[in-house]
Design a protein around this motif. Structure first.
Motif, PDB file in Angstrom:
ATOM      1  N   ASP A   1     -13.447 105.105 -50.622  1.00 41.50           N
ATOM      2  CA  ASP A   1     -13.679 104.538 -49.297  1.00 41.50           C
ATOM      3  C   ASP A   1     -12.473 103.689 -48.891  1.00 41.50           C
ATOM      4  OD1 ASP A   1     -14.703 103.718 -46.897  1.00 41.50           O
ATOM      5  OD2 ASP A   1     -16.635 103.059 -47.699  1.00 41.50           O
ATOM      6  N   GLU A   2     -11.681 104.195 -47.993  1.00 49.35           N
ATOM      7  CA  GLU A   2     -10.468 103.530 -47.484  1.00 49.35           C
ATOM      8  C   GLU A   2      -9.584 102.963 -48.615  1.00 49.35           C
ATOM      9  OE1 GLU A   2     -10.475 101.828 -43.773  1.00 49.35           O
ATOM     10  OE2 GLU A   2     -12.501 102.440 -43.231  1.00 49.35           O
TER      11      GLU A   2
ATOM     12  N   SER B   1     -18.558 105.457 -44.053  1.00 48.41           N
ATOM     13  CA  SER B   1     -19.120 104.902 -45.298  1.00 48.41           C
ATOM     14  C   SER B   1     -20.581 105.311 -45.467  1.00 48.41           C
ATOM     15  CB  SER B   1     -19.020 103.375 -45.300  1.00 48.41           C
ATOM     16  OG  SER B   1     -17.664 102.984 -45.248  1.00 48.41           O
TER      17      SER B   1
HETATM   18 MG   LIG Z   1     -16.540 102.043 -43.865  1.00 51.44          MG
END
Ligand SMILES: [Mg+2]
Ligand SMILES: Nc1ncnc2c1ncn2[C@@H]1O[C@H](COP(=O)(O)OP(=O)(O)OP(=O)(O)O)[C@@H](O)[C@H]1O
Length: 251
Positions: free
Chosen positions: A162-163, A45
């Motif tokens: 992000d994910e 991140s």
């Molecule tokens: Mg992360």
């Protein structure tokens, strides 16, 4: 193109801890789906925030589409759209329509032109029937589609997820990847997907594996499969592990 040139970074509040990015260099080409993988706390991140100009390197240089992220924040924010892991943190409108309009306001699009643009992007994401809905009535997957629509309507050159798949069921995950392939083909956009879900790995054109802030592997899914170096750093797809076992048995 994204370019990291000997980039170093540390969180200011974190100077006594060990997390740091030290002189990391790499580049990512547009029109590909790049996978950023690695365990919890490996820095995925942080890399996303650096690319989006939300954080700046302590030393070295990051260029996105030829712009220095430290010098040209405002332009970088337009060029890079991030879809965060929790859609609730990203949705600002009270209805779907309003949330998409918010991005257009940021771009100073005349109010008269907005309905058509909102309709177009909603159709592209398959949420045109939800435009009048209050955002708190949406399912998790629908919220994610709204976040993507609200980011895409600003026509970024890079999209960072992000994910995105960690909360999706296998069916929604498959739809997510179909949608991403279409985006890649229909829009001139670079895509980065951060993931720890091993089933995602075969969907990447190119993979970067991070460990402790360092970039420890760059290559294709095929190359990661045979590299034998991800042990302990990331869980590889079950399918690959079975294939390896079978090969070992047959050898
Ligand atoms: Mg992360
Ligand atoms: N705002 C912050 N201030 C101080 N340290 C931070 C901050 N954000 C992250 N860190 C630290 O930096 C390191 C990398 O964090 P990062 O969030 O980039 O990892 P990640 O790979 O995205 O992890 P996860 O898979 O859990 O999301 C971690 O050790 C984390 O504790």
């Amino acid at each position: 193109m994204i370019l990291f040139d000997r980039v170093s970074f540390r969180y200011k509040s974190n100077e006594e801890t060990s997390f740091a990015i030290r002189e990391v260099s790499f580049s990512c080409r547009q029109n590909l789906i790049h996978g950023f993988i690695g365990g919890n706390g490996s820095g995925k991140s942080t890399y996303a925030r650096l690319i989006a100009g939300l954080l700046h390197p302590e030393a070295g240089k990051i260029e996105v589409c030829g712009l220095d992220t430290s010098a040209e924040d405002a332009q970088i924010h337009r060029k890079v759209g991030i879809i965060f892991q929790n859609p609730d943190n990203q949705i600002v409108g009270t209805t779907v329509e309003e949330d998409i309009a918010f991005g257009l306001e940021n771009l100073a699009i005349p109010t008269n032109d907005m309905p058509e643009k909102i309709q177009q992007i909603a159709e592209e994401m398959g949420i045109e029937n939800l435009l009048k809905k209050p955002v708190h009535h949406l399912s998790g997957g629908q919220k994610q589609l709204l976040c993507i629509a609200s980011v895409l309507v600003m026509q970024p050159e890079w999209l960072i997820f992000d994910e995105p798949t960690s909360h999706l069921d296998p069916w929604s995950r498959r739809n997510f990847w179909k949608m991403l392939e279409i985006l890649k083909q229909q829009r001139q956009v670079g895509i980065i997907v951060i993931s720890q879900v091993s089933d995602d790995f075969e969907n990447f054109d190119s993979i970067r594996l991070f460990a402790d802030g360092d970039l420890v592997f760059t290559g294709s899914p095929e190359e990661l499969k045979v590299a034998n170096m991800a042990d302990g750093l990331i869980h590889l797809p079950e399918k690959w592990q079975f294939e390896k076992l079978r090969e070992a048995e047959n050898a």
